[in-house]
Scaffold this motif. Structure first.
Motif, short mmCIF file in Angstrom:
data_model
loop_
_atom_site.label_atom_id
_atom_site.label_comp_id
_atom_site.label_asym_id
_atom_site.label_seq_id
_atom_site.Cartn_x
_atom_site.Cartn_y
_atom_site.Cartn_z
N ASP A 131 1.02 -1.47 0.23
CA ASP A 131 -0.43 -0.09 0.04
C ASP A 131 1.10 1.59 0.14
OD1 ASP A 131 -2.61 1.20 -0.09
OD2 ASP A 131 -3.02 0.93 2.07
N GLN A 159 -2.90 11.33 -5.01
CA GLN A 159 -3.05 11.55 -3.96
C GLN A 159 -1.52 11.17 -3.92
OE1 GLN A 159 -4.79 8.83 -1.35
NE2 GLN A 159 -4.00 10.05 0.84
N ASP A 196 -2.95 5.06 -4.41
CA ASP A 196 -3.15 7.00 -5.07
C ASP A 196 -2.22 7.16 -5.68
OD1 ASP A 196 -4.91 8.46 -6.66
OD2 ASP A 196 -6.48 8.55 -5.27
N ASN A 211 -0.93 8.78 6.49
CA ASN A 211 0.73 8.23 5.59
C ASN A 211 0.78 8.24 6.28
OD1 ASN A 211 -2.56 9.76 3.62
ND2 ASN A 211 -1.28 7.98 2.67
N THR A 235 -1.48 4.54 1.16
CA THR A 235 -2.04 4.79 -0.68
C THR A 235 -1.03 4.23 -1.47
OG1 THR A 235 -2.89 6.35 -1.81
CG2 THR A 235 -0.59 7.23 -1.34
#
Lengths: 339, 77, 339, 77
Positions: C267, C329, C326, C309, C324
């Protein structure tokens, strides 16, 4: 709260201490038009403790081009500006205590509202109200920030009682026919530029960074790429009746105010300016025609057709506003043209 | 010689953004009257005046080389 | 419509003809943060025909202090900025065709959106995107308006292909660690002042009043009462790779872009800047601590804890954003600090 | 002598809004290096330079009496 204002407390001249100060202060905003809605939004986003905002008008379609708190729905509902502003400001920041007043900012009203106020922001559209703000500011020793704009031109000046000259030092008298947005037009960026200056001065005053407060009079023209800072060290007039050695606060005196009277038994308000004027009726008629109004005239008067009203103006500056019994509305219509 | 700058609607009335004029020795009030007549400006008497970017009263006397700006107070908001 | 824009058509440099032109134009707004929301509102109120607004972020509590389209409700709903902006802009003016895109403004995205655009407004928060806007502007001969601010300081410059110097002439390279609002703080009035300048330039360009377009580079500091206009007549570089005689549009080349990769099975996104950097890790760690983050470090890396994060930064400018997958992002988080 | 003006965060790094320095004959690049060392400024090489309010490249040579402003590009928005 800390997260919400984090970008502002990161700015060293504000910091956490400054944020606490902003939170503890009360600003009185006179007007909720272009400058009023922008300045109010700025202070509410910045986390001001308490905001009182006063306005006498309703939201109209022609406001939407530059008055940032309002939407098409507010026009459709014919909401008073103070009420529409309050609704939006509360959605932006529910932590701020907002008092919205649908009222004409007369000297009496200003005196009633001044208690506990730390700063007055000028967002009005006429010099008569500004001169009353100026006298209230001097009498109660509360700073105020002048701001105005027309076309692509604008100006701002911070007035600190006991320190800077005041508006009466600069103008000596209420200039009749100062240019207004209803006669000269206005573009949004000029409004934003005045708000930027008034807003920065407001934050300096609220965090009590007195050394940072601008001492010069700023004026600019965004279309013509001009920016000018006028030093004011010689402007203070020791004999000024508002801020001088023997103040009389002339603009708090009803004798010096525009008088409004509902004419007996008629749907008409009479407006009489404080001093006799000598209007050039032909010029006035032509200006009104240029603005797109239907105008009739004779050597004694000019008659202007508006949506729901008719305004008849005489050579001495007196006017009749037909189609209303509302004094504030009538003054509003008159001061659109004779601001 | 003196440079005269017109701001806001004064510029539209004067038809120029600035003009050169001989004004040394005159007071601001005298200059206002002269300029108002010469350029057909109606409300110059209520305008603020800056000499070399400093606010100046109607009694101030203009010196050779001074730049004079006429800044009319506006009331829109 | 005539009533709605009456104060703007009264302004002689716009007039009824200018209003028609504004109505026929399409503006591409890159970013919907402070400058993006303010500029978008200004143009939508002014009656622009079509607005496309692109942003990759969500509305956060810390945005409310200066980003004028958003409310507490948008924060609570975690709305993407583009979506929240669209909702408010439509309530302000239903006559404008608004396209809101939740997207990262990469060179590919910009090239996809540029068709039919008359003007690009820079409301981004990093130089990498600005350099891509600059190259797109030159390649497709579309003007753009640079604007940026931090603290009480801000700047603006209008870039007209074939006429003015471009951003690459001025900067030659992407400055790493340009000050951003996340490192230097920001006050609302500085935002409004940049918007005033960008907005006035936009209106001049939209009504095609080319002689009025500002040719100087404006910078100002509202807290320190400074305003400066830098003449740009010597700034154009004939050998500039973006606007010179043999343009190569280097910032449209993926080689020169920050690279983002989702790390396989984790992630985490890895970010690699276009050029090798030599970061001072100790300085970086201290700066992050000053900003209120929990920071750990060793001679090889700095680790910063954020809400959801964790960012790990290496000496060569490479970073890992944990928590994340993404890419947009992750780039957003990185460019907050290395803008 | 030359007046050097610092804008935005450069002023905070330098600790002054402006300084007086002898820079005539130096190029902008040379001046940047000298000022960066003397006042402990980190990123002066990426700053824009104005000589007498006119954008100037790193090769430009400074003359006596010139006012030099360092304006760092900022990226917030």
């Amino acid at each position: 709260m800390s997260e919400r204002y984090s970008r502002q407390t990161l700015f060293p001249p504000i910091g956490k201490g400054g944020q606490e100060k902003i939170r503890s202060k009360h600003v009185l905003m006179i007007g909720a038009g272009a400058l009023g809605s922008g300045n109010a939004e700025l202070l509410v986003r910045a986390g001001i403790g308490r905001l009182t905002i006063v306005d006498r008008d309703y939201v109209e379609a022609s406001n939407l081009q530059r008055q940032q708190l309002y939407t098409e729905e507010d026009v459709a509902e014919k909401l008073p500006k103070a009420a529409a502003a309050e609704k939006r400001l509360k959605a932006i920041n529910s932590e701020v205590a907002i008092t919205a007043m649908i009222a004409d900012a007369t000297p009496e009203k200003l005196a009633e509202l001044i208690d506990g106020v730390d700063l007055i922001i000028d967002a009005t559209d006429n010099f008569e109200t500004r001169m009353a703000i100026n006298d209230i500011s001097q009498k109660f020793r509360i700073p105020w920030i002048y701001g105005a704009c027309v076309g692509s031109f604008g100006m701002s000046f911070s007035i600190i009682p006991g320190k800077t000259p005041c508006l009466n030092c600069l103008l000596k008298t209420v200039p009749l026919q100062g240019m207004t947005c209803d006669t000269g037009g206005i573009i949004g960026p000029a409004v934003q530029m005045v708000i930027a200056h008034q807003g920065a001065e407001a934050l300096k005053i609220l965090v009590e960074d007195w050394d940072a407060v601008r001492t010069s009079f700023v004026s600019f023209d965004l279309w013509r790429n001009q920016y000018t800072s006028m030093k004011m060290s010689k402007a203070k007039d020791p004999g000024c009746l508002s801020c001088g050695e023997h103040p009389e606060y002339p603009y708090l005196d009803v004798e010096n105010m525009t008088k409004t009277t509902v004419l007996c038994g008629r749907d008409t308000v009479q407006i009489r300016p404080p001093k006799q004027q000598q209007l050039n009726l032909q010029d006035t008629a032509e200006k009104m025609k240029d603005l797109g109004y239907q105008v009739k005239g004779n050597p004694y008067l000019v008659s202007v057709e508006m949506d729901d009203n008719r305004m008849v103006i005489f050579e001495d500056g007196r006017a009749l506003i037909h189609g209303t019994k509302d004094l504030a509305q009538a003054r509003s219509i008159y001061q659109r043209f004779f601001g | 010689m003196n440079k005269i700058l017109f701001f806001a609607h004064l510029r539209d009335e004067a038809g120029h953004e600035s003009v050169e004029i001989e004004a040394a020795g005159k007071t601001v009030a005298e200059l206002k009257q002269m300029v108002a007549e010469k350029y057909g400006i109606q409300k110059l008497d209520t305008s603020m005046t800056a000499i070399n970017e400093e606010f100046s009263s109607n009694d101030e006397v203009i010196k050779a080389g001074d730049t004079i700006a006429f800044i009319p107070p506006v009331s829109g908001g």
